[in-house]
Write a protein that holds these residues in place. Structure first.
Motif, short mmCIF file in Angstrom:
data_model
loop_
_atom_site.label_atom_id
_atom_site.label_comp_id
_atom_site.label_asym_id
_atom_site.label_seq_id
_atom_site.Cartn_x
_atom_site.Cartn_y
_atom_site.Cartn_z
N GLN A 710 60.63 95.57 14.24
CA GLN A 710 62.09 95.50 14.17
C GLN A 710 62.55 95.42 12.72
N LYS A 711 63.84 95.58 12.50
CA LYS A 711 64.38 95.52 11.13
C LYS A 711 65.07 94.21 10.84
N ASN A 712 65.18 93.34 11.86
CA ASN A 712 65.91 92.09 11.68
C ASN A 712 65.05 91.08 10.90
N PRO A 713 65.40 90.75 9.66
CA PRO A 713 64.56 89.81 8.88
C PRO A 713 64.52 88.41 9.48
N LYS A 714 65.60 88.00 10.13
CA LYS A 714 65.64 86.67 10.73
C LYS A 714 64.56 86.55 11.80
N ASN A 715 64.44 87.61 12.64
CA ASN A 715 63.41 87.60 13.68
C ASN A 715 62.01 87.54 13.07
N GLN A 716 61.82 88.29 12.01
CA GLN A 716 60.49 88.30 11.38
C GLN A 716 60.14 86.93 10.82
N SER A 751 61.67 91.87 0.91
CA SER A 751 62.71 91.51 -0.06
C SER A 751 63.44 90.24 0.33
N ASN A 752 63.41 89.91 1.64
CA ASN A 752 64.12 88.73 2.11
C ASN A 752 63.31 87.47 1.79
N PRO A 753 63.89 86.51 1.06
CA PRO A 753 63.13 85.31 0.68
C PRO A 753 62.72 84.46 1.87
N ALA A 754 63.50 84.48 2.95
CA ALA A 754 63.14 83.67 4.13
C ALA A 754 61.83 84.16 4.74
N ILE A 755 61.65 85.47 4.75
CA ILE A 755 60.40 86.02 5.30
C ILE A 755 59.24 85.61 4.40
N ARG A 756 59.44 85.72 3.09
CA ARG A 756 58.35 85.35 2.18
C ARG A 756 58.01 83.87 2.32
N ALA A 757 59.03 83.04 2.44
CA ALA A 757 58.79 81.60 2.59
C ALA A 757 58.04 81.30 3.88
N ALA A 758 58.43 81.98 4.97
CA ALA A 758 57.75 81.78 6.25
C ALA A 758 56.30 82.24 6.17
N ALA A 759 56.07 83.36 5.48
CA ALA A 759 54.70 83.86 5.34
C ALA A 759 53.84 82.88 4.56
#
Length: 1985
Positions: A710-716, A751-759
Motif C-alpha cells: 500500500q502507499k499509506n505511510p501510517k499503515n506501514q 521518506s516518512n520519519p514515522a516509518i523509519r522510526a518504527a523500523a
C-alpha cells in the motif's frame, strides 16, 4: 542566431537540460566527447548523475539518439554510473524500446549490457522483466530480444534463469506473432545453457509450439556454451581465456578458465505447490475403507497431486503413515504399487524435507520386497530410490544391515541391489571406513549365500563399493574371500561408471561428487514420476505465496509442528451465505447492509453476541468473516460499526477452528485499518488473535507484505509497530528473518520519519533475539542511519527477551523444537541469511603458487593476499577453489610465524564463511588439531583459538564423525593429547547426542590414561566421565577387552570411578548459543595446565630430541642443568634493547577481547594457572623476551631482578609502560599473592614510583586497568605486616590522583565485607579519609546506601573495626551535620548510644561547608544523588578525631607535594578571624552596594552584583605558583554541590578576571569555566531551587555571582572568542531556562536577576565568536523543536536570539565561517524538511530560517553557493535548491528592497505612525510598533523612518529605547524576552546621557533615593539589593568618586578631540549629565557619612 548565442555560452550540463532541442543535441555531443576524455574518478561525473535519465527520455528523436550514445559512454566510464541504473533503464524500456529507429534500440540494448558489465545484472534483469508487462508489443519484443542477448553474451552464471523461465509460458500465449517468435528464440537460448532442465517448465504450452521448439532444440550444438562477455570483476578471467584461446586454438584447453554453464536443477525453476489442502476431505476415511476400490480412488487422487515436480513443505506425517500402512499391510498388489508410486512422488517433490520420514518407510519397503511380481518390485525400487535421495546412507545403514540377515532371499537380493545403487551415488567422503566396514561384513556373508541371485547382488554391491571408495579401502575386508570371487568383484568395479561418467577407482577421492541422480543410466534407475529425474540438490523450500523466500523460512520449516494445522478449503459466496444464515439470526443478516448506521450497529452488536456464545465446533469461521464484507463491508464509514466488526474478527479467531484460508479473507482489510486513529487498536487486536490461531510467522509475513504494497505511510509504520510488539508477545520462533530484513531495509529508506522510526524500533526488538549479528545486515546503510540503529541497539543491550505470553505457551514442546533446530546446525540460522560473495575467482593460480613457494617471504606475501581477499569479501560462499589444500600445506610450515598467520587466516575464514564451513572440516579443520602438538605454546594457543572459531560455526558433530580424530589422539605427543582432551572436555558436555564414531576414540583414550605425562593422564581422567555419559558404561567396559590384562585392571577401576562421577546428559543444544560462543571460554582453558606442566613438558622435549628410549624420562635436575649455560648466554645477548614494546592499539584490543569474553576476565580469589598463562601469552608481544622469562620464572630472585629493571626504565620508557600498563598491573596483582615479603616490598616500591610518574604525566587509569588492580590492592590493605600496610595506604593516596575517588569508593566498600578484620578496619578508615577530603559527593552509589553499610560495622565484634566505623560516621557528621542520623538508617540502641557518645566527645564543630581541597577531577554533576545534601549547623562540641585527622593531614601534605595537580593548603582558604570580626561588627552600613561595583559597571544598563567574598590579597602573585593547576582546581569547585564552596570559587575566578595583568592565565580555560558554570546553573535550577531547606537568598547570590563572572569574562575579548560552539549552546540553554523559571519570575529578587541575564546574553552575542554562537542557536532551536519536553516559550526565545543575530549580520558577516553555518542549516533542514516545518503549530521557525538564509544570500551574493563544501551529497540537499532560488531572484529583490518596501508592511507601519503622531494614541502606537518589530525583525524600520521628519524619528527611537530598558516585564508577558535584539543600534546608543539617566534612576530606586518610594519599602529594597550584591566588604566611596572623575576627564578630552556629528545631537549634553551624576554621587556619600 541571437537565440543560439544565448545557449551556446551555457555549460555543458545546462545545455543538456535546455528547452531548445538543438541546445540539448549540442550538449549531448559535447557530453559524449567529455565522457570519453575525462578520468573515471573525476568529480565531473557527479554533475550528470541527476540528469542522465533525461538523455534517454528526450522527446526529440535526433537528440535522443545522440543522448543514448552519451549515456553509453557515461555508463562505460563513470565510477558513479551504477547509481543511475534504475532510472535510466526505466526510461530505456518506456521511451526507447518503442522507437521505430533500429539504431536507438541497438544503443538501448548496448546500455543494458554495459550496466550488466558494471555488476548491475540483477537490476537490469528486473527492469527488462517489468517491461514484458508493457502493453506496447514493440517494447515487449525489444525486452525479450535484450534478455536473449544478455544471456547469450554473459551466460547463465551472471543472468538468473528462474525469472526468465517463469515468464516464458506467458510469452508463448501472446497474441502478437513477433512476441511469440522472439520468445521461441529466447527458449532456444535458455535451452542451450540448461538443456533438458527447461522441459518441465514448458510442458503446458501449445503442442504446436512445443513441437517447433523440440525441432529447434535438436539443432542446438552439443558442446557446452561459454560466455563471450565478462563483468568488470571477471576481466582477469577474460584475459586468461583470450590468452589460452590464442595459444591453444581449441575449446578444450580453455575449460579451466571459462567454465561451462553450471548444471541447473529443474527443481529450482519450479514454484512449490501446496497439495495437503487439495486432498479429498474423505481421503483418510477412504484409505482405510474395506473396499479396495475406495482405497484405490483415494490413492489415485493422491497420485495426481504428487505428480507436481515441487511440493510445498508441510506436515506430511499422517499422509506418509497412511501410505506406509498400505505398502506394509494391504494385500492388493495394485494398491501397494500405487502407494509406492505416491511415496516416490512425495519424495521427489519434497526432497530434503522428506528426510524426516525416510527412516519410517525404508524398513517397510525393504520388508515388502518379498513380493515377487515385477511390477510391484519395480514400484518399490522407484520409491526407495527416491527416498534415499532425501537422506544419507549413514542414516539408512542400520535399517539395511537389519534386513541383510532376513531369511527371504528376495529381500536380501533387493536390499543388496538397493545398497549398490546407494553406493553408486555416494562419494568417498560420504562412504567412510566406519560405515564401509559393517556394510562389507554383511555383504561378505551374502557372497556365500546358497541363492545365486543373492550372491550376484552382493558381489555387485562390493564391486561398486570398491569403485567408489577405492581398492585400498575395500581390499582388507576381502582377505578371506577366494580369488575367483575377488576377481569378479574387481571386474565389476572396473565396469562401474560413476556419476559424471568418470572411470578409475578412487580417482575422485579428493574431489567429492555431489549427491546427484546420474545423468547416464544407472542400474535400477527409478522410472517413476517425474519421468526426468532431476539432478538432486539440497534446496531450501520456499513458503507458500513467497517463491523467493529462502534461508530463514527454510530453516524454520524443518521444525515439526506439534499441533496439527487446521486446513480449510475456500468456500464460494453462496455456501458462505447459507452457513452464516444457519447460525446467525435472520434480523442480524438483513440489517448488515442497511443504509441506516444505527441498524447496522444494532446488527453488529447482535452478531458479536452470537459469535461470543457460539459453540466452537459449529462456528463457520470463513462464512462469518465473509458476511462482514457485505456491503458496505470494510468501507464502513461509521467507526462504531467498524470497531464491532474488528472485535468480531478477533472473537472468531480466538474461539473458532480458524485457518489461514479464513485469515486471508480479512487480512487486507485489517491492514488497511491499522493506521486508523479510532479503529487501529481493534485492528491490531484482531491481527494478534489471528496470529495465535495461525502462527505469528505466517501472519506477520502477510501483514508486512500487504502494508508495504500500500502507499499509506501510517499503515506501514503501524504494521511495523504491531510486529515489534507481537514479537515480544509471541517470541521469535518461526520468524522469517530474511523476509523481514528486506522489508525493514525498505522502511529505513522511506521518506516518512514515522516509518523509519518504527523500523528502527522493530530492529531493536529483533536485536533482543538475534544479538549483534543483526547489525551485519545493515553495514551498507548511511552513517547517520547506522548511528540511529546503533543507538537503538545500545538501549537494548543487556536486556533479555521477554518470555512469550502468546502462541508458544499453548503449544507444548516449543522450547524443545527450538533446541532441536539449534542442534541440527553448527551456527545460528542468521548466518545463512547473510549475502555472501564467491571468491573462487579471486583465489588465482598465482596466489596459490605464492603460498606454496620455497621462499618464506613470498609465502608470507601470498598469505597476506589471501587475508586481503577475505577481508574485502567480508562474507563468502563455501566455494574457495584450491584455498583449503593450499592452507593445509602451510599448517606444517617450518616457519612458525607463517603457521600462526595461516591459523589467523583460518579464523578469518570461519567468520566469513559461517556454517557452510562444515564441508572443509575434514580437509582443513582436522589438520589444525595436528598443530596442537607444536612445541611452542603461542602456536598451540593460536591453533586452539582457530579450532574454537571453527567449532563455533560448524558444531562438534562434523569433527567427531570418521576416524580422523581418533587417529590424532593415537599420536604420542603430550602437547597434542593435553590440548585435544581439554578441548573435548569443554565441548562434549554441551552435546545432546554424538556420532557413533566417537567410539573409535575410546582406545586412544585408554592409552592416554596410561600416558607417561602426568597432565595427559589427568586430562584423560577428567574427560572419561563425559565419554561415558554419551557412550554408556557397558560399551566402554566392553572396549577394555582388547587391552592387556595389567592395563585392563587399571582402566576398569578408573571406569568404575568415573561411573560415579558421570554428569547428567545435557538437555541443551549441540553447541553454545551464539551469544556465548565456545571460543569465548576455551582459549584460556586450553592454556590452563601449561604452567603446571612446563617442566615435565620440557623434559619430554629434551628426551625426545636426544632420541631417548621410550619411557626413559631424564631427571629434572639434569634438564635444568643442561639448560643453564644456554639461558645465560641468551640473557646477556638480549638485554640490550627496550624492555617494553609499544603494540599499536594493543590495549584496546585486549579490552575488546575481554568484553567479548574471548579472554578470561581478571577476576579471581586466588590466581589459577589459566590466568597466569593468559597473562603470559598477552605479555609476549609487549615485553622483551628475557624480561618475560624473569617475570614468569619460578624463582622469586628473578622476579626481584625484573622489578629492578622496570624501576630503572620507568621514566625513559614511560610511553611504552603506559601502552601495556594493564598487563603490568595484572602481573603485580599476582605478586600480591606471593608469600615472599622481599618481592612484595619491591613490588610496592615500584607501584609507588609508577603512580607518581603517571600522576606527573596527567595519566588517568581506565576502567579495565582499575578493575584488574584496585580490588587486589584492597586485599593487601589488611596485611599483618605494618610496613606493607603503610606502603599500600601510600599507594591508595596516590591512586586518587590518577583515578576518581568516587570510583575508588565502591572498591573500598567491597573491602569492608572481608573476613579479615584488619582489612575491614583499614578500608573503613580510608572511606572516612575520602569523605573528609572530598565531601559527600564521593559516596557511591548513594550516600544513604553507603552510610548504612558503614554503620553496620559499629556493631562489629572487633574493637578496631568498631572504632574506625564510628570515626568514619563522625567524619560524615562533620561534613553534613545532623543529617547523618537520617543517612545511617536504623541502628540498635547500643550502637546508637556508642555513636552519640563518640560525637559528643569530639570537640570539633561541624563545618558549614564541604572541604575545599577537592581534586579537579571530582566534578559534581547536577543530577548526583548526593548533590542536595547540605550541612546543618549544630551547637554540639566535638574533640578532633585523632586517627582520621592524622590521615587527612597526611593526605593534604601529599597533595601539597604535587603543585601541578593540587592547590596548596593555604591558598583560597577563608580567613576565619576576619569572618568572626565581620560577624561581631554590628555597625550597619546603609549603602554599601555602590562601592562593591567597579565604576565601569555604571556604563552597563543594569546593576551587576559583584560576587566577591573577601578583599583581594595584597600579594596576589603568590597565589599563582602553579597557575594552570590552580585554575583547574578552582574551576572544578565552581561546579560543587555546595553553594558556599561554589560562590567562593567564583569569587576567586572573578578576582583573576578583573585584574588585567593576570587575566591572561584564564586563556585555555574558558570552555572549562563555562562548562562548570553551566553545570552550576543547571544544578541550581533542578536541585537547589527545589530544596525547601535552602534559603532563596543564598541561591540568588549564587546566580548573581555566576552571571557577574560571565559578564566579566565576556568583557575580555580574547577569552570571549575562545568559547566553543557546544559550550555556548549549553550556556545559552541554561540562561534561557533561568529566564523561563516561574519560581524566579514570581520573586522580587528575580526581576533584577532576569535583567542581569538579559545583559549577559546581549554581551555574549556581541563578544563571542559569531560563527560559534550562531551555530549554537541553530542547534538549540533544532533540539527544542524536536523535544516535547521543552516549552514553546523556549523555542520563541531562541528564535528571538536568532533574530538579534540576523539583525547584525551586515556587521558580522565578514567574521562568519559560512561553510559551518550552512552545514548547520542543512542539518536543520534535513531534520525539519519544509513539509514538517509547516506542520508545526507556529510558522515562526520556518520564517526565522527563511530570514536567515535570505539575509546571508543578500550579503554574500552568488558566492554563497561556494560555501557548501562541508555538506555531503549537496545535490540532494534541500538547502542548495533553496539558495539557488534565492540567489536567482536576488537581483530583483535588492532593487525592490532599496526602493519601495512591501505594500502590506508599509500599510501597517503607516497606521502605526499615524497613532504615534496623535497625542491621544501615542503610547499605544509605540507599543504596536514594538510588537511589529518583534514579529517582523526582517523589516527594515530605517527605510520607513527616513521619510518622516527628524524630530519624529528621534521620538520613535527614544521611545523604543525606553521601552527596551524598562519594559522587560511587559515585553515578557506575551513573548518572554532576553533583552537581545531590542536595541537596533547598541553601539551608538551606549553613550547617550538618556541611557545613563535611566540607569541612575534604577540605581536610585534600588537604594531608596527616589521620592516616590514609600518609607516602609526601603528595608525590603535594601534586603533585595543586598541579596544581589557582593558579601560585606569595607566600602570606599572615595574610590568610586575618583573613578568617576577619571571617566569624566577622559570623556571631556574625547569630546574636545572629536568633532560633533550631526547624526548624534544628544552627545552635546553628555558632559553636563556626567557632572550632574557626580553631584548625585556626592550627595550619596554625604548621606552615608
Amino acid at each position: 542566431m541571437g537565440d543560439d548565442s544565448d545557449w551556446m555560452k551555457l555549460p555543458v550540463d545546462q545545455k543538456c537540460e535546455h528547452k531548445v532541442w538543438k541546445a540539448r543535441l549540442n550538449g549531448y555531443e559535447e557530453a559524449l566527447k567529455l565522457f570519453q576524455r575525462i578520468d573515471d574518478k573525476s568529480p565531473e561525473w557527479a554533475k550528470y548523475q541527476g540528469i542522465i535519465k533525461k538523455f534517454v527520455t528526450d522527446s526529440n528523436s535526433v537528440a535522443q539518439l545522440k543522448g543514448l550514445e552519451a549515456v553509453l559512454a557515461y555508463v562505460e566510464n563513470a565510477h558513479v554510473a551504477s547509481r543511475t541504473v534504475g532510472e535510466v533503464l526505466s526510461g530505456v524500456v518506456c521511451k526507447v524500446f518503442n522507437q521505430p529507429k533500429a539504431r536507438a534500440k541497438e544503443l538501448a540494448s548496448d546500455i543494458c549490457l554495459m550496466y550488466i558489465e558494471i555488476e548491475k545484472a540483477d537490476i537490469v534483469q528486473e527492469e527488462l522483466i517489468k517491461g514484458l508487462e508493457n502493453k506496447n508489443p514493440k517494447v515487449v519484443v525489444a525486452c525479450v530480444e535484450t534478455i536473449r542477448r544478455t544471456l547469450c553474451e554473459f551466460g547463465s552464471k551472471t543472468v538468473t534463469l528462474k525469472p526468465i523461465v517463469k515468464v516464458l509460458p506467458k510469452l508463448f500465449e501472446s497474441r502478437e506473432k513477433a512476441v511469440r517468435d522472439e520468445a521461441k528464440l529466447l527458449a532456444v537460448e535458455v535451452y542451450r545453457w540448461i538443456r533438458d532442465s527447461l522441459r518441465p517448465s514448458l510442458q503446458n504450452i501449445n503442442s504446436v509450439q512445443l513441437k517447433e521448439l523440440e525441432e529447434e532444440w535438436v539443432k542446438v550444438p552439443s558442446s557446452a556454451p561459454r560466455q563471450s562477455r565478462f563483468l568488470r570483476s571477471q576481466q582477469d578471467l577474460r584475459a586468461k581465456f583470450e590468452e589460452q584461446q590464442a595459444v591453444a586454438g581449441s575449446d578444450g584447453d580453455c575449460e579451466d578458465v571459462a567454465d561451462s554453464a553450471p548444471q541447473v536443477d529443474p527443481y529450482e525453476l519450479q514454484d512449490p505447490v501446496e497439495i495437503l489442502s487439495k486432498l479429498p476431505k474423505d481421503f483418510y476415511v477412504k484409505i482405510e475403507a474395506k473396499k479396495w476400490q475406495e482405497r484405490k480412488e483415494a490413492l489415485e487422487a493422491l497420485a495426481m497431486l504428487a505428480k507436481h515436480p515441487k511440493l510445498d513443505n508441510g506436515d506430511y506425517g499422517d499422509l506418509v503413515r497412511a501410505l506406509k500402512r498400505v505398502i506394509g499391510k494391504d494385500t492388493n498388489v495394485i494398491l501397494v504399487s500405487l502407494a509406492a508410486k505416491c511415496l516416490a512422488g512425495l519424495a521427489f517433490g519434497l526432497r530434503k524435507n522428506f528426510g524426516t520420514y525416510a527412516g519410517n518407510v525404508v524398513p517397510t519397503i525393504l520388508d515388502k520386497f518379498k513380493e515377487k511380481k515385477p511390477a510391484v518390485v519395480q514400484s518399490l525400487q522407484e520409491a526407495i530410490d527416491a527416498v534415499f535421495l532425501t537422506t544419507t546412507l549413514q542414516n539408512l545403514s542400520e535399517d539395511m544391515l537389519a534386513v541383510m540377515d532376513n531369511k527371504n532371499p528376495s529381500i536380501k537380493q533387493q536390499a543388496s541391489l538397493f545398497l549398490t545403487r546407494c553406493i553408486h551415488l555416494s562419494t568417498p567422503s560420504t562412504l567412510p571406513k566406519s560405515l564401509l566396514k559393517p556394510l562389507c561384513a554383511a555383504l561378505l556373508k551374502q557372497v556365500n549365500d546358497p541363492a545365486p541371485e543373492v550372491r550376484d547382488a552382493a558381489i555387485k554391491a562390493l564391486g561398486t563399493a570398491m569403485k567408489v571408495a577405492g581398492e585400498k579401502a575395500v581390499n582388507p575386508f576381502l582377505a578371506d574371500l577366494d580369488k575367483l570371487k575377488v576377481d569378479k568383484i574387481k571386474e565389476i568395479a572396473s565396469n562401474v561408471e560413476l556419476a559424471g561418467g568418470k572411470k578409475g577407482g578412487g580417482a575422485e577421492k579428493g574431489k567429492p561428487v555431489p549427491k546427484a541422480q546420474p545423468q547416464s543410466e544407472a542400474p535400477a534407475k527409478p522410472a517413476g514420476p517425474p519421468k526426468n529425474a532431476p539432478v538432486y540438490k539440497d534446496v531450501g523450500v520456499a513458503k507458500k505465496g513467497k517463491p523467493g523466500a529462502e534461508g530463514g523460512a527454510g530453516a524454520k520449516s524443518k521444525k515439526p509442528a506439534v499441533t496439527k494445522e487446521i486446513v480449510e478449503t475456500e468456500l464460494s459466496v453462496e455456501v458462505c451465505d447459507e452457513l452464516a444464515a444457519a447460525v446467525l439470526p435472520a434480523s442480524c443478516v438483513e440489517m448488515l447492509d442497511s443504509s441506516n448506521w444505527k441498524e447496522r450497529l444494532a446488527s453488529m452488536e447482535e452478531f458479536y453476541q452470537v459469535a461470543e456464545q457460539m459453540d466452537i465446533s459449529a462456528m463457520p469461521c470463513q462464512a462469518l468473516l465473509r458476511m462482514l464484507a457485505k456491503k458496505p463491508g470494510w468501507k464502513e464509514t461509521n467507526f462504531q460499526v467498524m470497531q464491532l466488526k474488528l472485535q468480531v474478527v478477533a472473537v472468531v479467531a480466538q474461539r473458532g477452528r480458524f485457518s489461514k484460508t479464513s485469515a486471508s479473507v480479512v487480512l487486507d482489510a485489517l491492514v488497511e485499518k491499522m493506521g486508523d486513529v479510532k479503529c487501529g487498536g481493534k485492528a491490531k487486536d484482531a491481527l494478534t488473535a489471528i496470529g495465535e490461531a495461525c502462527s505469528l510467522s505466517w501472519i506477520a509475513e502477510q501483514v508486512v507484505s500487504l502494508a508495504f504494497a500500500q502507499k499509506n505511510p501510517k499503515n506501514q509504520a503501524e504494521a511495523l509497530n504491531w510486529l515489534a510488539n507481537a514479537m515480544k508477545e509471541f517470541g521469535f520462533t518461526g520468524i522469517n528473518v530474511k523476509a523481514f530484513i528486506n522489508h525493514v531495509k525498505t522502511a529505513l529508506g522511506a521518506s516518512n520519519p514515522a516509518i523509519r522510526a518504527a523500523a528502527i524500533s522493530l530492529l531493536g526488538v529483533m536485536y533482543l533475539y538475534m544479538g549483534a549479528s543483526l547489525r551485519m545486515f545493515f553495514e551498507d546503510e548511511k552513517a547517520a542511519l547506522l548511528a540511529q540503529i546503533d543507538a537503538e541497539f545500545e538501549k537494548m543491550q543487556g536486556q533479555t527477551p521477554p518470555a512469550p505470553t502468546r502462541g508458544s505457551i499453548k503449544r507444548t514442546g516449543g522450547q524443545e523444537e527450538g533446541e532441536e533446530a539449534k542442534e541440527e546446525g553448527g551456527a545460528g540460522d542468521i548466518m545463512d541469511l547473510l549475502p555472501r560473495t564467491d571468491i573462487s575467482d579471486k583465489i588465482t593460480e598465482d596466489m596459490v603458487s605464492k603460498v606454496g613457494d620455497k621462499n618464506w617471504t613470498i609465502r608470507k606475501e601470498g598469505l597476506n593476499e589471501v587475508a586481503a581477499v577475505l577481508s574485502e569479501a567480508k562474507f563468502i560462499k563455501p566455494s574457495v577453489g584450491d584455498l583449503p589444500i593450499t592452507l593445509k600445506g602451510r599448517l606444517s610450515d617450518s616457519n612458525k610465524i607463517l603457521v600462526q598467520q595461516t591459523l589467523s587466516i583460518m579464523q578469518q575464514m570461519a567468520t566469513a564463511m559461517g556454517p557452510a564451513l562444515k564441508q572443509h572440516v575434514k580437509t582443513l579443520g582436522i589438520p589444525v588439531i595436528t598443530v596442537l602438538g607444536d612445541i611452542k605454546n603461542t602456536v598451540r594457543a593460536a591453533a586452539m583459538a582457530t579450532l574454537n572459531s571453527w567449532v563455533e560455526q560448524t558444531g562438534m558433530k562434523e569433527w567427531l564423525e570418521g576416524e580422523e580424530l581418533s587417529e590424532e589422539l593415537k599420536r604420542e605427543n603430550p602437547f597434542l593429547r593435553q590440548e585435544v582432551l581439554g578441548w573435548l572436555a569443554v565441548h562434549l558436555p554441551t552435546m545432546r547426542s554424538v556420532p557413533s564414531d566417537l567410539m573409535l576414540c575410546v582406545p586412544p583414550l585408554f592409552g592416554c590414561l596410561e600416558d607417561r605425562n602426568v597432565d595427559v593422564r589427568k586430562r584423560a581422567q577428567d574427560v572419561l566421565p563425559i565419554f561415558m555419559m554419551h557412550l554408556g558404561f557397558d560399551k566402554m567396559n566392553k572396549a577394555t577387552g582388547k587391552l592387556k590384562s595389567a592395563s585392563k585392571d587399571q582402566v576398569v577401576a578408573m571406569l568404575d570411578k568415573a561411573r560415579d562421577a558421570m554428569p547428567a546428559k545435557s538437555a541443551g543444544p549441540a553447541k553454545a548459543a551464539p551469544t556465548k560462543p565456545v571460543s569465548s571460554v576455551h582459549p584460556a582453558k586450553a592454556l590452563a595446565a601449561l604452567s603446571k606442566t612446563q617442566a615435565p613438558i620440557e623434559e619430554y622435549a629434551v628426551a625426545d630430541s636426544k632420541k631417548a628410549k621410550p619411557g626413559a624420562l631424564p631427571a629434572k635436575g639434569k634438564a635444568a642443568a643442561g639448560k643453564k649455560p644456554l639461558g645465560k648466554g641468551k640473557e646477556e645477548e638480549d638485554k640490550s634493547g627496550p624492555i617494553f614494546t609499544m603494540v599499536p592499539n594493543g590495549k584496546d584490543l585486549r579490552v575488546k577481547d575481554e568484553k567479548s569474553l574471548k579472554t578470561l576476565k581478571w577476576n579471581f580469589g586466588s590466581p589459577r594457572d589459566e590466568y597466569v598463562e593468559q597473562l603470559k601469552v598477552q605479555m609476549a608481544p609487549c615485553v622483551a623476551k628475557w624480561l618475560q622469562e624473569e617475570l614468569f620464572h619460578h624463582d622469586f630472585q628473578h622476579h626481584i631482578k625484573a622489578i629492578n629493571s622496570m624501576i630503572e626504565c620507568l621514566e625513559e620508557e614511560h610511553e611504552a609502560t603506559v601502552a601495556c600498563l594493564d598487563l603490568v598491573l595484572k602481573w603485580y596483582t599476582l605478586r600480591f599473592f606471593d608469600t615472599n615479603t622481599s618481592v612484595l616490598m619491591k613490588a610496592l616500591e615500584y607501584l609507588k614510583l609508577l603512580f607518581l610518574s603517571l600522576s606527573k604525566h596527567n595519566y588517568h587509569l581506565s576502567e579495565q586497568e582499575a578493575n584488574s588492580f584496585i580490588p587486589y590492592l584492597v586485599l593487601k590493605v589488611g596485611e599483618s605486616k605494618d610496613v606493607v600496610r603503610k606502603d599500600v595506604r601510600a599507594i591508595m593516596g596516590m591512586l586518587c590522583k590518577v583515578y576518581p575517588a568516587s570510583r575508588m569508593f565502591p572498591f573500598l566498600m567491597e573491602g569492608t565485607k572481608s573476613k579479615n578484620s584488619k582489612q575491614r578496619a583499614e578500608c573503613l578508615e580510608e572511606l572516612g579519609c575520602l569523605i573528609g577530603f572530598y565531601g559527600m559527593s564521593v559516596c557511591q552509589p548513594t550516600a544513604a546506601k553507603s552510610l548504612k553499610e558503614i554503620a553496620v560495622h559499629i556493631g562489629d565484634r572487633d574493637t578496631s573495626v568498631r572504632n574506625t566505623a564510628l570515626n568514619t560516621v563522625v567524619t560524615v557528621y562533620n561534613v553534613c551535620g545532623e543529617q547523618v542520623y537520617k543517612l545511617i538508617g536504623h541502628l540498635s540502641e547500643k550502637d546508637m548510644s556508642m555513636l552519640e557518645e563518640r560525637i559528643k566527645r569530639s570537640a570539633k564543630t561541624p563545618a558549614s561547608t564541604a572541604p575545599t581541597h577537592k581534586q579537579g577531577e571530582e566534578k559534581a554533576l547536577p543530577t548526583h544523588p548526593n548533590a542536595s545534601l547540605q550541612p546543618k549547623p549544630s551547637n554540639r562540641a566535638q574533640p578532633p578525631i585523632k586517627l582520621s585527622q592524622i590521615r587527612l593531614n597526611a593526605l593534604v601534605q601529599s597533595q601539597q607535594a604535587e603543585p601541578s595537580h593540587v592547590c596548596p593548603v593555604g591558598e583560597f582558604h577563608l580567613d576565619l578571624d576576619l569572618l568572626e570580626q565581620l560577624e561581631s561588627d554590628q555597625t550597619s552600613v546603609v549603602l554599601p552596594d555602590l562601592v562593591k561595583h567597579k565604576l565601569g559597571d555604571l556604563l552597563d544598563p543594569v546593576i551587576i552584583p559583584e560576587p566577591k567574598l573577601r578583599p583581594v590579597p595584597t600579594h596576589f602573585d603568590e597565589l599563582y605558583a602553579g597557575p594552570s593547576s590552580t585554575i583547574n582546581l578552582v574551576i572544578s569547585q565552581v561546579a560543587s554541590g555546595d553553594i558556599n564552596t561554589s560562590m567562593q570559587a567564583l569569587a576567586q575566578i572573578d578576582e583573576v578576571l578583573r585584574q588585567e595583568s593576570i587575566a591572561e592565565v584564564m586563556v585555555g580555560h574558558t570552555d572549562q569555566f563555562l562548562i562548570a558554570t553551566s553545570l552550576q546553573l543547571r544544578l541550581a535550577h533542578s536541585t537547589h531551587m527545589a530544596d525547601t531547606r535552602l534559603p532563596r537568598e543564598d541561591i540568588f547570590k549564587l546566580y548573581s555571582c555566576a552571571i557577574g563572572n560571565m559578564l566579566t569574562l565576556f568583557g575580555v575579548a580574547r577569552l570571549a572568542r575562545e568559547a566553543s560552539m557546544g559550550v555556548l549552546k549549553d550556556l545559552v540553554q541554561g540562561l534561557v531556562t533561568v529566564l523561563l523559571d516561574p519560581r524566579i519570575e514570581e520573586s522580587q529578587e528575580g526581576q533584577q536577576l532576569i535583567r542581569s541575564v538579559n545583559m549577559l546574553l546581549r554581551r555574549l552575542f556581541e563578544a563571542s565568536d559569531q560563527t560559534n554562537i550562531l551555530s549554537a542557536l541553530l542547534v538549540l532551536l533544532q533540539d527544542s523543536l524536536l523535544s516535547s519536553a521543552d516549552s514553546p516559550k523556549f523555542s520563541e526565545l531562541i528564535m528571538k536570539c536568532l533574530w538579534r543575530m540576523i539583525k547584525f549580520l551586515p556587521e558580522t558577516i565578514s567574521s562568519l565561517t559560512l561553510d559551518k553555518i550552512l552545514l548547520d542549516v542543512h542539518n536543520f533542514m534535513k531534520l525539519f524538511p519544509k513539509d514538517r516545518l509547516r506542520q508545526l503549530k507556529t510558522d515562526m521557525p520556518h520564517r526565522t530560517l527563511q530570514t536567515l538564509l535570505h539575509t546571508l544570500c543578500r550579503l554574500a551574493g552568488p558566492t554563497i553557493l561556494d560555501h557548501l563544501s562541508l555538506i555531503e551529497n549537496k545535490s540532494e540537499s534541500e538547502l542548495e535548491a533553496h539558495l539557488k532560488r534565492v540567489v536567482k531572484s536576488a537581483k530583483t529583490d535588492r532593487e525592490t528592497a532599496h526602493t519601495v518596501p512591501k505594500s502590506k508592511d508599509a500599510e501597517v507601519l503607516g497606521e502605526i505612525f499615524k497613532k504615534i503622531s496623535s497625542k491621544e494614541n501615542s503610547e499605544e502606537g509605540v507599543s504596536k510598533l514594538w510588537e511589529f518589530k518583534q514579529r517582523h525583525p526582517e523589516v527594515d524600520l530605517a527605510s520607513h523612518l527616513k521619510k518622516l521628519p527628524q524630530t519624529f524619528q528621534t521620538f520613535v527611537e527614544h521611545s523604543l529605547n525606553k521601552l527596551c530598558t524598562e519594559g522587560g516585564d511587559k515585553a515578557r508577558t506575551p513573548y518572554p524576552t532576553t533583552g537581545v535584539g531590542l536595541d537596533p543600534t547598541p553601539g551608538r546608543d551606549e553613550l547617550r546621557p538618556s541611557v545613563y539617566q535611566e540607569r541612575l534612576k534604577i540605581l536610585r530606586q534600588l537604594h531608596g533615593l527616589e521620592n516616590n518610594n514609600k518609607p516602609q519599602q526601603r528595608e525590603g529594597e535594601d534586603e533585595r539589593t543586598g541579596l544581589l550584591s557582593k558579601p560585606p566588604v569595607a566600602p570606599s566611596m572615595d574610590v568610586l568618586q575618583s573613578k568617576m572623575s577619571q571617566i569624566l576627564h577622559n570623556r571631556q578630552s574625547q569630546d574636545q578631540r572629536r568633532p560633533q556629528s550631526p547624526a548624534r545631537p544628544a552627545d552635546s549634553g553628555s558632559t553636563g549629565n556626567l557632572a550632574d551624576l557626580m553631584k548625585r554621587l556626592q550627595k550619596i556619600k554625604g548621606n552615608q557619612q
